[in-house]
Enzyme design. Structure first.
Site, PDB file in Angstrom:
ATOM      1  N   SER A  68      12.305  -2.962  -4.628  1.00 39.77           N
ATOM      2  CA  SER A  68      11.360  -3.965  -4.138  1.00 39.77           C
ATOM      3  C   SER A  68      12.053  -4.940  -3.211  1.00 39.77           C
ATOM      4  O   SER A  68      12.962  -5.679  -3.616  1.00 39.77           O
ATOM      5  CB  SER A  68      10.724  -4.724  -5.306  1.00 39.77           C
ATOM      6  OG  SER A  68      10.019  -5.829  -4.785  1.00 39.77           O
ATOM      7  N   HIS A  91       9.639  -0.634  -1.607  1.00 35.69           N
ATOM      8  CA  HIS A  91       8.442  -1.248  -2.176  1.00 35.69           C
ATOM      9  C   HIS A  91       8.232  -2.608  -1.506  1.00 35.69           C
ATOM     10  O   HIS A  91       9.118  -3.472  -1.509  1.00 35.69           O
ATOM     11  CB  HIS A  91       8.662  -1.405  -3.682  1.00 35.69           C
ATOM     12  CG  HIS A  91       7.495  -1.927  -4.439  1.00 35.69           C
ATOM     13  ND1 HIS A  91       6.465  -1.113  -4.884  1.00 35.69           N
ATOM     14  CD2 HIS A  91       7.183  -3.175  -4.872  1.00 35.69           C
ATOM     15  CE1 HIS A  91       5.592  -1.842  -5.552  1.00 35.69           C
ATOM     16  NE2 HIS A  91       5.994  -3.099  -5.547  1.00 35.69           N
ATOM     17  N   ASP A 103       5.902  -5.933  -1.452  1.00 36.48           N
ATOM     18  CA  ASP A 103       4.937  -6.705  -2.231  1.00 36.48           C
ATOM     19  C   ASP A 103       4.157  -7.644  -1.318  1.00 36.48           C
ATOM     20  O   ASP A 103       4.684  -8.651  -0.844  1.00 36.48           O
ATOM     21  CB  ASP A 103       5.667  -7.497  -3.322  1.00 36.48           C
ATOM     22  CG  ASP A 103       6.182  -6.575  -4.406  1.00 36.48           C
ATOM     23  OD1 ASP A 103       5.361  -5.884  -5.025  1.00 36.48           O
ATOM     24  OD2 ASP A 103       7.407  -6.526  -4.622  1.00 36.48           O
ATOM     25  N   MET A 123       1.413 -10.326  -1.024  1.00 39.52           N
ATOM     26  CA  MET A 123       0.732 -11.304  -1.895  1.00 39.52           C
ATOM     27  C   MET A 123       0.037 -12.340  -1.019  1.00 39.52           C
ATOM     28  O   MET A 123       0.588 -12.769  -0.003  1.00 39.52           O
ATOM     29  CB  MET A 123       1.741 -12.009  -2.803  1.00 39.52           C
ATOM     30  CG  MET A 123       2.594 -11.069  -3.629  1.00 39.52           C
ATOM     31  SD  MET A 123       3.606 -12.000  -4.802  1.00 39.52           S
ATOM     32  CE  MET A 123       4.716 -10.734  -5.386  1.00 39.52           C
ATOM     33  N   HIS A 127       2.425  -2.471  -1.976  1.00 39.97           N
ATOM     34  CA  HIS A 127       1.723  -2.896  -3.193  1.00 39.97           C
ATOM     35  C   HIS A 127       0.929  -4.142  -2.851  1.00 39.97           C
ATOM     36  O   HIS A 127       1.484  -5.229  -2.680  1.00 39.97           O
ATOM     37  CB  HIS A 127       2.787  -3.182  -4.289  1.00 39.97           C
ATOM     38  CG  HIS A 127       2.232  -3.741  -5.547  1.00 39.97           C
ATOM     39  ND1 HIS A 127       3.034  -4.361  -6.495  1.00 39.97           N
ATOM     40  CD2 HIS A 127       0.972  -3.769  -6.050  1.00 39.97           C
ATOM     41  CE1 HIS A 127       2.279  -4.751  -7.512  1.00 39.97           C
ATOM     42  NE2 HIS A 127       1.031  -4.421  -7.264  1.00 39.97           N
ATOM     43  N   MET A 146      -1.179  -7.072  -3.567  1.00 40.60           N
ATOM     44  CA  MET A 146      -1.669  -8.027  -4.571  1.00 40.60           C
ATOM     45  C   MET A 146      -2.499  -9.064  -3.830  1.00 40.60           C
ATOM     46  O   MET A 146      -2.092 -10.209  -3.640  1.00 40.60           O
ATOM     47  CB  MET A 146      -0.474  -8.659  -5.304  1.00 40.60           C
ATOM     48  CG  MET A 146       0.194  -7.684  -6.262  1.00 40.60           C
ATOM     49  SD  MET A 146       1.868  -8.174  -6.698  1.00 40.60           S
ATOM     50  CE  MET A 146       2.731  -7.513  -5.288  1.00 40.60           C
ATOM     51  N   MET A 199       1.483  -2.177 -14.197  1.00 41.95           N
ATOM     52  CA  MET A 199       2.339  -3.366 -14.062  1.00 41.95           C
ATOM     53  C   MET A 199       2.991  -3.675 -15.408  1.00 41.95           C
ATOM     54  O   MET A 199       2.304  -3.752 -16.433  1.00 41.95           O
ATOM     55  CB  MET A 199       1.515  -4.578 -13.613  1.00 41.95           C
ATOM     56  CG  MET A 199       0.998  -4.529 -12.185  1.00 41.95           C
ATOM     57  SD  MET A 199       2.297  -4.365 -10.935  1.00 41.95           S
ATOM     58  CE  MET A 199       3.284  -5.855 -11.220  1.00 41.95           C
ATOM     59  N   ASP A 246       6.274  -1.287 -12.538  1.00 41.19           N
ATOM     60  CA  ASP A 246       6.738  -2.347 -11.634  1.00 41.19           C
ATOM     61  C   ASP A 246       6.820  -3.659 -12.397  1.00 41.19           C
ATOM     62  O   ASP A 246       5.809  -4.129 -12.932  1.00 41.19           O
ATOM     63  CB  ASP A 246       5.746  -2.460 -10.461  1.00 41.19           C
ATOM     64  CG  ASP A 246       6.128  -3.537  -9.451  1.00 41.19           C
ATOM     65  OD1 ASP A 246       7.245  -4.084  -9.536  1.00 41.19           O
ATOM     66  OD2 ASP A 246       5.287  -3.822  -8.578  1.00 41.19           O
TER      67      ASP A 246
HETATM   68  C1  DX5 Z   1       5.824  -8.507  -8.949  1.00 40.67           C
HETATM   69  C2  DX5 Z   1       6.053  -7.433  -7.925  1.00 40.67           C
HETATM   70  C3  DX5 Z   1       7.263  -6.646  -8.166  1.00 40.67           C
HETATM   71  C4  DX5 Z   1       8.563  -7.429  -8.141  1.00 40.67           C
HETATM   72  C5  DX5 Z   1       9.457  -6.787  -9.128  1.00 40.67           C
HETATM   73  O1  DX5 Z   1       4.550  -8.999  -8.824  1.00 40.67           O
HETATM   74  O2  DX5 Z   1       4.957  -6.535  -7.880  1.00 40.67           O
HETATM   75  O3  DX5 Z   1       7.348  -5.533  -7.268  1.00 40.67           O
HETATM   76  O4  DX5 Z   1       9.189  -7.445  -6.898  1.00 40.67           O
HETATM   77  O5  DX5 Z   1      10.593  -7.555  -9.216  1.00 40.67           O
HETATM   78  P1  DX5 Z   1      11.612  -7.391 -10.413  1.00 40.67           P
HETATM   79  O6  DX5 Z   1      12.128  -5.980 -10.370  1.00 40.67           O
HETATM   80  O7  DX5 Z   1      12.650  -8.401 -10.134  1.00 40.67           O
HETATM   81  O8  DX5 Z   1      10.860  -7.659 -11.700  1.00 40.67           O
HETATM   82 ZN    ZN Z   2       5.265  -4.713  -6.675  1.00 44.34          ZN
END
Ligand code: DX5
Ligand code: ZN
Length: 230
Positions: free
Chosen positions: A8, A32, A34, A36, A65, A67, A136, A174
């Site tokens: 990620s 990956h 993220d 958001m 991903h 969100m 998740m 994840d």
């Molecule tokens: C959290 C994200 C993850 C995050 C995971 O909402 O979807 O992808 O980056 O990070 P770690 O591996 O540090 O928990």
């Molecule tokens: Zn993620």
């Protein structure tokens, strides 16, 4: 079941995204990303322009991903831009079938994610529409959170649903995936592992990917010998 690791980029240095991506390019299966929007989750990260920019530099496919509150509006655009996997949240999608189909039509794999408090069973009928289920293992929004063991039974149930359905659907986990927790995820049936802090927080991110992969493989092999369900 082949094991894949998706580092990620959330835990990487955002000012050096292309360099950080290059640092794991030889060993990672995916990167990956993220996305958001400060609505679906409290955090705000990166969006389509940055994904489009990274696509020009990354030699590893992007696993986006989303969100975000309105994936029906935005998800297909990520696929059109060139992301090779686009995952939407079941909790946020108003028309998941239409959106998953639009992602596939644009040439990407389509993923469906569920938060820790969301059951997977109501989405069993959508399995023909998806290439990957994301369970998740933390509440989405931030990296570096502790892994939620309470989600593991759902990972196992998701694997059962996928096995019953047949076909090639990947099962991703994840959040809080580390050297200490990845084995439990693999034993429960996960085969795609997102890891942020465990990769980019390590001295040598590429070595961390290899080590996570070895741990997941060992646990999955144990599962194959009959130590787990399915
Ligand atoms: C959290 C994200 C993850 C995050 C995971 O909402 O979807 O992808 O980056 O990070 P770690 O591996 O540090 O928990
Ligand atoms: Zn993620």
């Amino acid at each position: 079941m082949s094991i894949q690791i998706s580092p990620s980029m959330l835990a990487s240095d955002f000012a050096r995204l292309a360099d950080e991506a290059a640092g794991v390019a030889d060993v990672a299966d995916w990167l990956h990303i993220d996305v958001m929007d400060a609505h679906f989750v409290p955090n705000l990260t990166i969006g389509l322009p940055v994904v489009a920019a990274l696509l020009k530099h990354a030699s590893v496919p992007l696993d986006c991903h989303l969100m975000i509150a309105d994936p029906d509006r935005w998800a297909p655009d990520y696929a059109v831009a060139g992301a090779q996997n686009v995952t939407i949240h079941a909790e946020a999608a108003s028309a998941p079938v239409r959106t998953l189909r639009a992602i596939r039509s644009a040439g990407a794999r389509a993923g469906l994610a569920v938060n820790p408090g969301t059951a997977i069973e109501p989405y069993a009928d959508l399995l023909p529409e998806v290439d990957m289920v994301l369970v998740m293992t933390v509440e989405p929004g931030f990296g570096g959170q502790p892994f939620l063991d309470l989600v593991l039974p759902k990972v196992a149930r998701a694997r059962e649903l996928i096995s019953r359905h047949g076909g090639e659907i990947w099962l991703q986990v994840d959040g809080g995936v580390t050297e200490e927790t990845i084995g439990r995820c693999a034993e429960a049936g996960a085969d795609v592992f997102v890891a942020g802090t465990a990769v980019f927080g390590a001295q040598d991110p590429a070595a961390a990917v290899e080590s996570l992969r070895a741990s997941a493989r060992a646990a999955a092999a144990g599962r194959g010998r009959g130590s787990g369900p399915g």
